[in-house]
Scaffold this active site. Sequence first.
Site, short mmCIF file in Angstrom:
data_model
loop_
_atom_site.label_atom_id
_atom_site.label_comp_id
_atom_site.label_asym_id
_atom_site.label_seq_id
_atom_site.Cartn_x
_atom_site.Cartn_y
_atom_site.Cartn_z
N LYS A 10 0.96 -0.76 0.31
CA LYS A 10 0.26 -0.09 -0.11
C LYS A 10 0.78 1.29 -0.18
O LYS A 10 2.04 1.25 0.63
CB LYS A 10 -1.02 -0.12 1.31
CG LYS A 10 -1.86 1.46 1.36
CD LYS A 10 -3.38 1.04 0.91
CE LYS A 10 -4.83 2.05 0.43
NZ LYS A 10 -3.49 2.84 -0.77
N LYS A 23 5.05 1.37 -3.21
CA LYS A 23 5.46 3.21 -3.22
C LYS A 23 5.67 3.08 -4.48
O LYS A 23 6.11 2.64 -5.31
CB LYS A 23 6.48 3.75 -2.87
CG LYS A 23 6.30 5.16 -2.57
CD LYS A 23 5.28 6.37 -2.26
CE LYS A 23 5.32 7.23 -0.66
NZ LYS A 23 4.82 7.22 -0.19
N1 GLU Z 1 0.74 8.95 -0.13
C1 GLU Z 1 0.09 8.76 1.59
C2 GLU Z 1 1.43 8.58 2.26
O1 GLU Z 1 2.72 8.50 2.52
C3 GLU Z 1 -0.50 8.49 0.74
C4 GLU Z 1 -0.64 6.46 1.20
C5 GLU Z 1 -1.58 5.65 0.92
O2 GLU Z 1 -2.67 6.20 1.44
O3 GLU Z 1 -2.02 4.40 0.01
O4 GLU Z 1 1.07 7.79 3.35
#
Ligand code: GLU
Length: 417
Positions: free
Chosen positions: A70, A106
């Site tokens: 995620k 990511k």
């Molecule tokens: N980009 C956000 C973070 O760095 C959210 C990631 C998400 O919602 O999966 O936490």
Amino acid sequence: MSEEINPFESLREQVDDAAAHLDVRPGTLERLKRPERVLETNLSVELDDGSIEMFRAYRSQFNGARGPYKGGIRYHPGVSRDEVKALSGWMAYKCAVVDIPYGGGKGGIVVDPDDYSEAELERLTRAFATELRPIIGENRDIPAPDVNTGRREMNWIKDTYETLENTTEPGVITGKAPESGGSAGRVEATGRSVMLTAREAFDYLEKEIEGATVAVQGYGNAGSIAAKLLEDRGASVVAVSDSSGAAYDPDGLDAQAVKERKDETGDVVDYDAPETLSNEELLTLDVDLLVPAALENAIDADLAADVRADVIVEAANGPLTPDADDVLTERDVSVFPDILANAGGVTVSYFEWVQNRQRFYWSEQRVNDELETVIVDAFDRLTTTFEDRDLPNFRTAAYVVAIDRVLRASEQGGVWP
Ligand code: GLU
């Protein structure tokens, strides 16, 4: 700003620092410091003038022991393989700190979205979604927004995936618009967890948030919403910045008015503040609370020596270098780490995914209440661990909590075959 510090090396150092307080076997430790796999792909996109441009893109899947990978997808010229690897590791430990059932991932595309039209960005996003299709899915890997991406890009990715798969699967991605299956409260969630962390931190340190002075570096989604919510709690936001510089009013700015001006012109310095400062001057202001909300490596060891804030709550991912951490620990500045403070975004992404799977949608009040419970529980667990194990700082405490959870899940699964 120390561009030369590799965020992936920072992640590895942070894991080592925490693992020293846990019983981790060497082979297992190495596993906690590297992604399981990284997709690197080159996307060909037709531009509006008929020419073809190639864009490099990545997706790193860090650790799937606790659930599907995620994490967001960022569009930025500074994206690199190592940056994405680091960010995926931070996601894995972030999800573990707040105890939501995900591993970390990511993605990123090396692009400055300001240089392209909306139609070009749509073709680029759909090209990336096509490459991602075999490795994502609501039970595999669930992307989300990150720097320079939002609802629009998430809706395109969902549509591309569902079209190619000939299915309805809104839970393949989070951060969507409500009409496409997004959750109430998702846009504000990162800023909200920054505010909640600051509130809990001030309470823990026996300080008052009401009347506290705040400086916010970075005025995108996380920074601007954190500023507004802190202001709602009676704090005085005296300085905010973006890449154009900082707006400064020792008597307090109007966080919302600065945001509206930035939305009009693109720059916070266009707001009519009594003074403007550089980002470096903002980071060294004598304030009660400093919120770095931009990119990695905003504060290095040299700058850390000049920081005058008493408390730092990290809205960005990785804004302090490990050397800066050492200096701040030495100087007794309380740093509440990114993997707790900005975890509101992924926590409400989790709520969105749960709602998508159940096809049952919650009110904004319910989302905010559940988020508060998650962040306050995680904060309490972190501070208890910090005290019980006599740890050097709150970041190490957060990693001890997170690594312990990831380790237990990995060990229960075992090494196979
Ligand atoms: N980009 C956000 C973070 O760095 C959210 C990631 C998400 O919602 O999966 O936490």
